[in-house]
Structure formats: structure tokens, C-alpha cells
Write an enzyme that holds these catalytic residues in place. Structure first.
Site, PDB file in Angstrom:
ATOM      1  N   PRO A  89     -10.489  13.279  10.350  1.00  0.00           N
ATOM      2  CA  PRO A  89      -9.400  13.794   9.499  1.00  0.00           C
ATOM      3  C   PRO A  89      -8.361  14.549  10.334  1.00  0.00           C
ATOM      4  CG  PRO A  89     -11.561  14.511   8.706  1.00  0.00           C
ATOM      5  CD  PRO A  89     -11.778  13.861  10.028  1.00  0.00           C
ATOM      6  N   GLU A 116     -20.433  17.346  11.857  1.00  0.00           N
ATOM      7  CA  GLU A 116     -19.145  18.028  12.068  1.00  0.00           C
ATOM      8  C   GLU A 116     -18.312  17.338  13.156  1.00  0.00           C
ATOM      9  OE1 GLU A 116     -20.020  20.071   9.058  1.00  0.00           O
ATOM     10  OE2 GLU A 116     -18.153  20.564  10.121  1.00  0.00           O
ATOM     11  N   ARG A 158      -6.728  -8.511  10.395  1.00  0.00           N
ATOM     12  CA  ARG A 158      -5.940  -9.460   9.594  1.00  0.00           C
ATOM     13  C   ARG A 158      -4.620  -9.816  10.284  1.00  0.00           C
ATOM     14  NH1 ARG A 158      -1.806  -7.148   6.608  1.00  0.00           N
ATOM     15  NH2 ARG A 158      -1.794  -8.780   5.004  1.00  0.00           N
ATOM     16  N   ASP A 173       4.389  -7.573   4.370  1.00  0.00           N
ATOM     17  CA  ASP A 173       3.520  -6.478   3.930  1.00  0.00           C
ATOM     18  C   ASP A 173       4.308  -5.201   3.668  1.00  0.00           C
ATOM     19  OD1 ASP A 173       1.054  -7.733   4.052  1.00  0.00           O
ATOM     20  OD2 ASP A 173       0.646  -7.102   6.092  1.00  0.00           O
TER      21      ASP A 173
HETATM   22  N1  LIG Z   1      -9.757  10.902   7.008  1.00  0.00           N
HETATM   23  C1  LIG Z   1     -10.407  10.241   7.987  1.00  0.00           C
HETATM   24  O1  LIG Z   1      -9.868   9.369   8.689  1.00  0.00           O
HETATM   25  C2  LIG Z   1     -11.834  10.594   8.213  1.00  0.00           C
HETATM   26  C3  LIG Z   1     -12.654  10.114   9.220  1.00  0.00           C
HETATM   27  C4  LIG Z   1     -13.882  10.744   9.024  1.00  0.00           C
HETATM   28  N2  LIG Z   1     -13.766  11.531   7.947  1.00  0.00           N
HETATM   29  O2  LIG Z   1     -12.504  11.448   7.433  1.00  0.00           O
END
Ligand SMILES: NC(=O)c1ccno1
Length: 247
Positions: A89, A116, A158, A173
């Protein structure tokens, strides 16, 4: 293209055996290698995680198994180097433009973490000599990176030549660089011409390709304004004609 994936859940990638990506693998367009991280954890419990230094919740993935696993993958081809992609993330946004950058790479190595995350020394070790990207598929947190890898492999795979029946599909796309960059695709229709009282827009039955292209761009602009107004603001004004500006 070669893709290697190191994970404690290699079975998570069974979907890569089906549909477009599965067929690309059968046809030799895409070569996917899955690796069980625990094969490089040598204690009796095949441990891959431990408590975080500095305290805090959760567990951190140990550097030793990852280092041995990545070294083993790199040894598969001494004359090439993969681009390493770490789903997190905390990464840069995964976009259609980044997918198009990745599809030009001959070898990708995905390292989806659990817990984590991976001890930061691992990517520091490889980042000194390889291209290591931290990449996010969106502003939310998953239980692990495996689902993000499935998303990225499909979005990249793809685009490989020969995978899509009609190469034009990728050009049209949503988000595709060029005419569709920062635009969402408009509505699509197929037979029958009338369904439960809903008729296909007349213009699409006209056979007038210029007017159909104009209608499709108008609908793309309208849908983008409705669902992703911030993308309109990012549109290059030079790409808007006087008709666009009237919408
Ligand atoms: N948002 C993401 O890419 C992600 C990867 C692992 N957890 O969340």
C-alpha cells in the site's frame, strides 16, 4: 516474458492457469514460475517471520529466506536481470501507463509479502544492483500482496503481443496512453438492438464511423466527468477539440 513469483501461498496463483493468461502460458507467450518462500526457511517450522524491532503490532518477514529465494531466482538466468516488483500500500500507484512500461520488460519478479511486510534490508540489498519498484494497486490494505500480483500480472499479461484477440482493444482501453489517457471508456452494446425496452443508441447502428467515434468520445468524457472528475482536470488541454470543450 518471464514472470517469477515468490510467495508463502503459491497456490493463490491458480487463476493464472485460466483465461487469457492461461492461454498465453500454453502458447509460450508468458512463462510463469511460482516459488514457495518456505523452501528457503531451514528451521523445522520453516519460519518466515519474526517480531518487529522497535516493537509494534504484527510480524515482519525475515530477510534470510527472502534473500536466499531471490538469489535462487536470479541464478535461473545469469545473463539477465529481472525487474523486482514489491506490492505494498506504500508504493507508487499501479496505472495503465506503468503496466505498459512493465510489458516491455523481458523478466519480472514479484515478491508479495504477508504480515507487516518484508524486512526493509532485503530490497535495500537488491535495490543497489537491480530495479526494485514498490507498487500499490490502490489506497487500501490487503491481507497480503498476492491479490495485487494477480491484478498486475493480468493487466500486464493482456498487453503482450498476441494475447488479446484484437490489439486495438488495448489502444481503446480506459487510461491507455494517447487518446484515452485520463479518460474512462464509454458504454458498450451488442445484439439484440432492443432488450426489455432498452434500445441501443441509434448512432451505433448508423454505420457512420466518424459520428460513432464522436459519440464514443462524448460518452467517455461524460462518464469520466461523472465517475472521475479529477481525471478531466488532468487532461492535456491540447488533446481537447472545440466540441470536447462544449460538453
Ligand atoms: N494496496 C496494495 O497494493 C496492497 C498490497 C498489499 N496490501 O495492499
Amino acid at each position: 516474458m518471464r514472470i517469477d513469483i515468490i510467495s508463502i501461498f503459491p497456490e493463490y496463483f491458480a487463476p493464472l492457469d485460466v483465461s487469457l493468461i492461461g492461454k498465453a502460458r500454453e502458447r509460450g507467450i508468458l512463462d510463469v514460475h511460482l516459488h514457495q518462500l518456505r523452501d528457503w526457511a531451514h528451521d523445522v517450522h520453516r519460519t518466515v517471520d519474526d517480531t518487529p524491532y522497535g516493537g509494534g503490532p504484527g510480524m515482519v518477514m525475515k530477510p534470510e529466506p527472502w534473500g536466499e529465494a531471490i538469489d535462487a531466482v536470479l541464478a535461473a538466468d545469469q545473463d539477465a536481470r529481472p525487474r523486482i516488483i514489491v506490492p505494498t500500500p506504500s508504493g507508487v500507484p499501479f496505472t495503465q501507463r506503468l503496466a505498459m512500461e512493465y510489458v516491455a520488460e523481458p523478466w519480472l519478479l514479484f515478491t508479495p509479502a504477508r504480515y507487516e511486510g518484508i524486512d526493509s534490508r532485503v530490497m535495500a540489498e537488491y535495490g543497489s544492483r537491480l530495479c526494485v519498484d514498490e507498487v500499490s494497486i490502490g489506497d487500501y490494505v490487503l491481507a497480503g500482496g498476492e491479490a495485487a500480483v494477480l491484478v498486475m500480472v493480468e493487466a500486464v499479461g493482456r498487453l503482450l503481443p498476441g494475447v488479446l484477440g484484437n490489439a486495438r482493444s488495448a489502444v481503446d482501453d480506459s487510461f491507455a496512453p494517447g487518446e484515452m489517457e485520463n479518460l474512462l471508456e464509454g458504454p458498450v452494446y451488442t445484439k439484440p438492438p432492443e432488450w426489455r425496452g432498452h434500445e441501443v443508441p441509434e448512432i451505433l447502428l448508423s454505420g457512420h464511423h466518424g459520428k460513432i467515434a464522436r459519440w464514443r468520445r462524448d460518452e467517455a468524457l461524460r462518464r469520466t466527468a461523472r465517475n472521475r472528475a479529477e481525471l478531466l482536470a488532468a487532461l492535456d488541454p491540447a488533446t481537447l477539440d472545440k466540441h470536447d470543450r462544449r460538453l
